[in-house]
Design a protein around this motif. Structure first.
Motif, PDB file in Angstrom:
ATOM      1  N   ASP A  60       0.468  -0.633  -0.060  1.00  0.00           N
ATOM      2  CA  ASP A  60      -0.109   0.089  -0.144  1.00  0.00           C
ATOM      3  C   ASP A  60       1.175   1.274  -0.362  1.00  0.00           C
ATOM      4  OD1 ASP A  60      -2.737  -0.981   0.000  1.00  0.00           O
ATOM      5  OD2 ASP A  60      -2.913  -1.714   2.426  1.00  0.00           O
ATOM      6  N   ALA A  67      -5.822   4.977  -4.644  1.00  0.00           N
ATOM      7  CA  ALA A  67      -6.955   4.793  -3.373  1.00  0.00           C
ATOM      8  C   ALA A  67      -8.016   5.690  -3.893  1.00  0.00           C
ATOM      9  CB  ALA A  67      -6.949   4.814  -1.865  1.00  0.00           C
ATOM     10  N   GLN A  70     -10.105   4.880  -7.635  1.00  0.00           N
ATOM     11  CA  GLN A  70     -11.227   4.052  -6.919  1.00  0.00           C
ATOM     12  C   GLN A  70     -12.107   4.433  -7.480  1.00  0.00           C
ATOM     13  OE1 GLN A  70      -9.897   0.932  -4.089  1.00  0.00           O
ATOM     14  NE2 GLN A  70      -9.803   3.242  -3.207  1.00  0.00           N
ATOM     15  N   TYR A 133      -7.528  -3.184  -5.128  1.00  0.00           N
ATOM     16  CA  TYR A 133      -8.241  -1.811  -5.723  1.00  0.00           C
ATOM     17  C   TYR A 133      -9.084  -1.421  -6.479  1.00  0.00           C
ATOM     18  CZ  TYR A 133      -4.787   0.113  -3.108  1.00  0.00           C
ATOM     19  OH  TYR A 133      -4.040   0.586  -1.284  1.00  0.00           O
ATOM     20  N   ARG A 136     -12.702  -2.853  -5.594  1.00  0.00           N
ATOM     21  CA  ARG A 136     -13.492  -1.810  -4.759  1.00  0.00           C
ATOM     22  C   ARG A 136     -13.948  -0.709  -6.117  1.00  0.00           C
ATOM     23  NH1 ARG A 136     -16.849   0.398  -1.810  1.00  0.00           N
ATOM     24  NH2 ARG A 136     -16.829   2.621  -1.376  1.00  0.00           N
ATOM     25  N   GLU A 137     -13.402  -0.517  -7.703  1.00  0.00           N
ATOM     26  CA  GLU A 137     -13.270   0.331  -8.444  1.00  0.00           C
ATOM     27  C   GLU A 137     -14.247  -0.517  -9.466  1.00  0.00           C
ATOM     28  OE1 GLU A 137     -11.015   2.224 -12.362  1.00  0.00           O
ATOM     29  OE2 GLU A 137      -9.953   0.724 -10.571  1.00  0.00           O
TER      30      GLU A 137
END
Length: 216
Positions: A60, A67, A70, A133, A136-137
């Protein structure tokens, strides 16, 4: 927000940026696997527990900037202009980003961007972490489509395809730059491939999911 809270948040943001910048510099210099979290903490003059309060994993430290993007595709679809379908909106945005040499398209030959993407695509653990990631997108885009009455399964499938196309186009553009081409040289092919890829999606998704947005 009072002054004390504002100063505290500003300090946290500065610390976060310092940690990410320090880590990236070390990773690019020595290689991701050769640098430990302790090395990053020492170089940034913080403790390991402090570092982990800002970044839950070593990966990360590199990928935190993802982030910020996203919700980008979800916003493009939600805020699309009248006359555009979801695929059409993402297609239009991607072409504009190509023209602007946005790093997210892979068509940016700035040395720092190329070095970052080279690190990203050559490190197995970083590529694996990208999946977090990406998921989440997809989730955010699917929610945006569901808000327009697309059935949940169809929304997830459409979101998965749209996100995958953007990522794969970006990776292909980067491959060509990494092989020595310039962004200007690659741009015509990048546009043609984006047109083809989003055209394929439009044939399958736009016709069955949502009509173009109406004015007003």
């Amino acid at each position: 927000m009072d002054n004390t809270t504002g100063l505290r948040e500003s300090k946290k943001l500065r610390t976060r940026r310092l940690l990410a910048a320090t880590a990236l510099e070390l990773f690019l210099e020595k290689g991701f696997d050769a640098v430990s979290v302790a090395d990053v903490a020492a170089a940034a003059e913080v403790s390991k527990p402090t570092l982990f309060r800002y970044f839950p994993s070593k990966e990360d430290l590199v990928l935190d900037r993802f982030a910020d993007h996203q919700d980008e595709v979800a916003r493009i679809v939600r805020d699309r202009a009248a006359g555009l379908t979801p695929v059409g909106a993402v297609h239009t945005h991607f072409l504009a980003a190509l023209a602007g040499r946005d790093p997210i398209t892979g068509l940016c030959d700035h040395p720092n961007v190329l070095a970052f993407q080279g690190l990203l695509y050559s490190t197995t653990s970083l590529e694996a972490r990208i999946a977090h990631y990406t998921a989440r997108e997809v989730e955010l885009l699917a929610a945006a489509l569901e808000a327009e009455s697309v059935p949940p399964l169809s929304a997830r499938l459409a979101a998965t395809h749209l996100v995958a196309v953007r990522h794969e186009l970006g990776r292909e553009n980067w491959r060509r730059l990494a092989a020595g081409a310039t962004a200007g040289e690659v741009h015509p092919a990048a546009v043609a491939e984006a047109d083809q890829a989003f055209g394929m999606l439009a044939d399958g998704l736009d016709r069955t999911l949502l009509p173009p947005r109406r004015p007003g």
